[in-house]
Design a protein around this motif. Structure first.
Motif, PDB file in Angstrom:
ATOM      1  N   TYR A 291     -26.935 -15.764  -8.764  1.00  0.00           N
ATOM      2  CA  TYR A 291     -28.020 -14.855  -9.130  1.00  0.00           C
ATOM      3  C   TYR A 291     -27.483 -13.560  -9.727  1.00  0.00           C
ATOM      4  CZ  TYR A 291     -32.093 -11.802  -8.571  1.00  0.00           C
ATOM      5  OH  TYR A 291     -33.114 -10.922  -8.791  1.00  0.00           O
ATOM      6  N   ARG A 292     -26.302 -13.121  -9.247  1.00  0.00           N
ATOM      7  CA  ARG A 292     -25.755 -11.839  -9.687  1.00  0.00           C
ATOM      8  C   ARG A 292     -24.590 -11.998 -10.664  1.00  0.00           C
ATOM      9  NH1 ARG A 292     -28.074  -8.018  -6.044  1.00  0.00           N
ATOM     10  NH2 ARG A 292     -27.039  -6.457  -7.321  1.00  0.00           N
ATOM     11  N   ALA A 293     -24.212 -13.221 -10.979  1.00  0.00           N
ATOM     12  CA  ALA A 293     -22.998 -13.435 -11.769  1.00  0.00           C
ATOM     13  C   ALA A 293     -23.094 -12.830 -13.162  1.00  0.00           C
ATOM     14  CB  ALA A 293     -22.702 -14.927 -11.857  1.00  0.00           C
ATOM     15  N   ARG A 294     -24.200 -13.035 -13.852  1.00  0.00           N
ATOM     16  CA  ARG A 294     -24.305 -12.576 -15.234  1.00  0.00           C
ATOM     17  C   ARG A 294     -24.215 -11.058 -15.332  1.00  0.00           C
ATOM     18  NH1 ARG A 294     -26.125 -14.942 -19.909  1.00  0.00           N
ATOM     19  NH2 ARG A 294     -26.737 -16.803 -18.737  1.00  0.00           N
ATOM     20  N   ARG A 295     -24.802 -10.352 -14.360  1.00  0.00           N
ATOM     21  CA  ARG A 295     -24.817  -8.890 -14.423  1.00  0.00           C
ATOM     22  C   ARG A 295     -23.519  -8.272 -13.907  1.00  0.00           C
ATOM     23  NH1 ARG A 295     -29.292  -5.818 -10.990  1.00  0.00           N
ATOM     24  NH2 ARG A 295     -27.956  -6.579  -9.305  1.00  0.00           N
ATOM     25  N   ASP A 296     -23.026  -8.776 -12.776  1.00  0.00           N
ATOM     26  CA  ASP A 296     -21.892  -8.117 -12.124  1.00  0.00           C
ATOM     27  C   ASP A 296     -20.534  -8.719 -12.477  1.00  0.00           C
ATOM     28  OD1 ASP A 296     -23.432  -6.189 -10.652  1.00  0.00           O
ATOM     29  OD2 ASP A 296     -24.101  -7.829  -9.372  1.00  0.00           O
ATOM     30  N   TRP A 297     -20.510  -9.977 -12.915  1.00  0.00           N
ATOM     31  CA  TRP A 297     -19.244 -10.626 -13.284  1.00  0.00           C
ATOM     32  C   TRP A 297     -19.399 -11.275 -14.656  1.00  0.00           C
ATOM     33  CZ3 TRP A 297     -16.035  -8.951  -9.707  1.00  0.00           C
ATOM     34  CH2 TRP A 297     -16.511  -8.732  -8.404  1.00  0.00           C
ATOM     35  N   PRO A 298     -19.686 -10.503 -15.703  1.00  0.00           N
ATOM     36  CA  PRO A 298     -20.015 -11.085 -17.015  1.00  0.00           C
ATOM     37  C   PRO A 298     -18.862 -11.847 -17.655  1.00  0.00           C
ATOM     38  CG  PRO A 298     -19.704  -8.708 -17.187  1.00  0.00           C
ATOM     39  CD  PRO A 298     -19.723  -9.031 -15.720  1.00  0.00           C
TER      40      PRO A 298
ATOM     41  N   ARG B 228      -5.067 -17.456   2.071  1.00  0.00           N
ATOM     42  CA  ARG B 228      -5.660 -16.139   2.298  1.00  0.00           C
ATOM     43  C   ARG B 228      -6.929 -16.053   1.465  1.00  0.00           C
ATOM     44  NH1 ARG B 228      -1.760 -11.955  -1.197  1.00  0.00           N
ATOM     45  NH2 ARG B 228      -2.763 -12.334  -3.216  1.00  0.00           N
ATOM     46  N   ARG B 229      -7.800 -15.145   1.841  1.00  0.00           N
ATOM     47  CA  ARG B 229      -9.000 -14.925   1.050  1.00  0.00           C
ATOM     48  C   ARG B 229      -9.393 -13.463   1.147  1.00  0.00           C
ATOM     49  NH1 ARG B 229     -13.973 -17.804   4.465  1.00  0.00           N
ATOM     50  NH2 ARG B 229     -14.209 -16.156   6.036  1.00  0.00           N
ATOM     51  N   SER B 230     -10.151 -13.011   0.160  1.00  0.00           N
ATOM     52  CA  SER B 230     -10.673 -11.649   0.178  1.00  0.00           C
ATOM     53  C   SER B 230     -11.924 -11.597  -0.681  1.00  0.00           C
ATOM     54  CB  SER B 230      -9.632 -10.640  -0.327  1.00  0.00           C
ATOM     55  OG  SER B 230      -9.206 -10.967  -1.633  1.00  0.00           O
ATOM     56  N   VAL B 231     -12.775 -10.639  -0.367  1.00  0.00           N
ATOM     57  CA  VAL B 231     -14.009 -10.422  -1.116  1.00  0.00           C
ATOM     58  C   VAL B 231     -13.783  -9.283  -2.103  1.00  0.00           C
ATOM     59  CG1 VAL B 231     -16.428  -9.717  -0.979  1.00  0.00           C
ATOM     60  CG2 VAL B 231     -15.475 -11.269   0.745  1.00  0.00           C
ATOM     61  N   PHE B 232     -14.120  -9.531  -3.363  1.00  0.00           N
ATOM     62  CA  PHE B 232     -14.126  -8.491  -4.388  1.00  0.00           C
ATOM     63  C   PHE B 232     -15.573  -8.067  -4.612  1.00  0.00           C
ATOM     64  CE2 PHE B 232     -10.225 -10.752  -5.137  1.00  0.00           C
ATOM     65  CZ  PHE B 232      -9.329  -9.804  -5.608  1.00  0.00           C
ATOM     66  N   ARG B 233     -15.772  -6.775  -4.838  1.00  0.00           N
ATOM     67  CA  ARG B 233     -17.120  -6.267  -5.095  1.00  0.00           C
ATOM     68  C   ARG B 233     -17.131  -5.476  -6.399  1.00  0.00           C
ATOM     69  NH1 ARG B 233     -20.267  -7.517  -0.909  1.00  0.00           N
ATOM     70  NH2 ARG B 233     -19.253  -7.839   1.115  1.00  0.00           N
ATOM     71  N   ARG B 234     -18.206  -5.685  -7.141  1.00  0.00           N
ATOM     72  CA  ARG B 234     -18.413  -4.956  -8.397  1.00  0.00           C
ATOM     73  C   ARG B 234     -19.908  -4.752  -8.553  1.00  0.00           C
ATOM     74  NH1 ARG B 234     -19.499  -5.738 -13.894  1.00  0.00           N
ATOM     75  NH2 ARG B 234     -18.211  -4.498 -15.329  1.00  0.00           N
ATOM     76  N   GLY B 235     -20.348  -3.503  -8.616  1.00  0.00           N
ATOM     77  CA  GLY B 235     -21.777  -3.246  -8.617  1.00  0.00           C
ATOM     78  C   GLY B 235     -22.378  -3.756  -7.316  1.00  0.00           C
ATOM     79  N   GLY B 236     -23.422  -4.563  -7.425  1.00  0.00           N
ATOM     80  CA  GLY B 236     -24.020  -5.159  -6.236  1.00  0.00           C
ATOM     81  C   GLY B 236     -23.549  -6.566  -5.967  1.00  0.00           C
ATOM     82  N   GLY B 237     -22.589  -7.049  -6.750  1.00  0.00           N
ATOM     83  CA  GLY B 237     -22.143  -8.432  -6.632  1.00  0.00           C
ATOM     84  C   GLY B 237     -20.899  -8.584  -5.783  1.00  0.00           C
TER      85      GLY B 237
END
Length: 220
Positions: free
Chosen positions: A103-110, A166-175
């Motif tokens: 839902y957020r991919a196009r806006r936050d991870w173009p 290993r894993r980690s969460v990346f955040r950009r904007g609201g995504g």
């Protein structure tokens, strides 16, 4: 009953804030696993001849239970799932599995849609709006779904009882984007470059070699 319990445990991984001690993970491999910054850049630095990315899949899939929860989703819905091999000198070194809320991919991870066989780190670590949360670490058995996905591409990996991840969460904007990296046996012996902190080793302006699997379209 014991066999069923063992199988269920194999489908899950215990994720920890610190890499658990394991005699099967030598010092050099631990340096690879806990090193900060761009893993792609460190792998490139450690490649004597060339480094390339092989994209295995990129399509909507329902995330595993601990993945959609880590992304903050309220229920398991299809997410954009990208799987690649990071290859040093023609030897697979890391299996990477990335999921993003569609839902957020196009806006936050173009950039994700057109990434193709380019490394994800080349986009994440040059964007000042991207922030990375702390690592979580696990040891994956052959029954874990990520191991199953890897073993479909590299059947020989089924002979390895445990692979660290290993894993980690990346955040950009609201995504949010969850990136999981499974470390393959090549990194038992390939010398680990020094970690350079959260910013990581600088990526070069271009990477010369990308490769798709036979019969796979290498275009974005």
């Amino acid at each position: 009953m014991t066999g069923e319990l063992s199988a269920l445990q194999g489908l899950r991984a215990a994720w920890h804030a610190h890499l658990p001690y394991d005699a099967a993970i030598p010092v050099n491999q631990r340096r690879w696993i806990v090193g900060e910054g761009s893993l792609t850049a460190r792998l490139m630095s450690a490649s004597a001849r060339r480094f390339h990315v092989t994209r295995l899949a990129q399509a909507p899939q329902v995330p595993f239970a601990d993945e959609w929860q880590a992304l903050g989703l309220v229920r398991p819905v299809p997410a954009i799932t990208r799987e690649v091999l990071l290859v040093c000198d023609d030897v697979p070194a890391v299996f990477a599995h990335t999921i993003v809320d569609a839902y957020r991919a196009r806006r936050d991870w173009p950039f994700l849609r057109g990434l193709g066989n380019r490394p994800l780190g080349g986009a994440l670590f040059v964007d000042p709006r991207v922030r990375r949360e702390p690592f979580q670490f696990a040891r994956l058995s052959v029954h874990h779904p990520l191991r199953q996905a890897l073993q479909r591409v590299l059947p020989a990996m089924a002979a390895v009882p445990m692979l660290p991840a290993r894993r980690s969460v990346f955040r950009r904007g609201g995504g949010a984007m969850l990136v999981t990296e499974v470390f393959l046996p090549d990194l038992l012996v390939r010398p680990a470059p020094a970690s350079t902190g959260a910013g990581g080793t600088r990526l070069p302006r271009r990477i010369d070699t990308f490769r798709a699997l036979p019969g796979q379209d290498a275009r974005p």
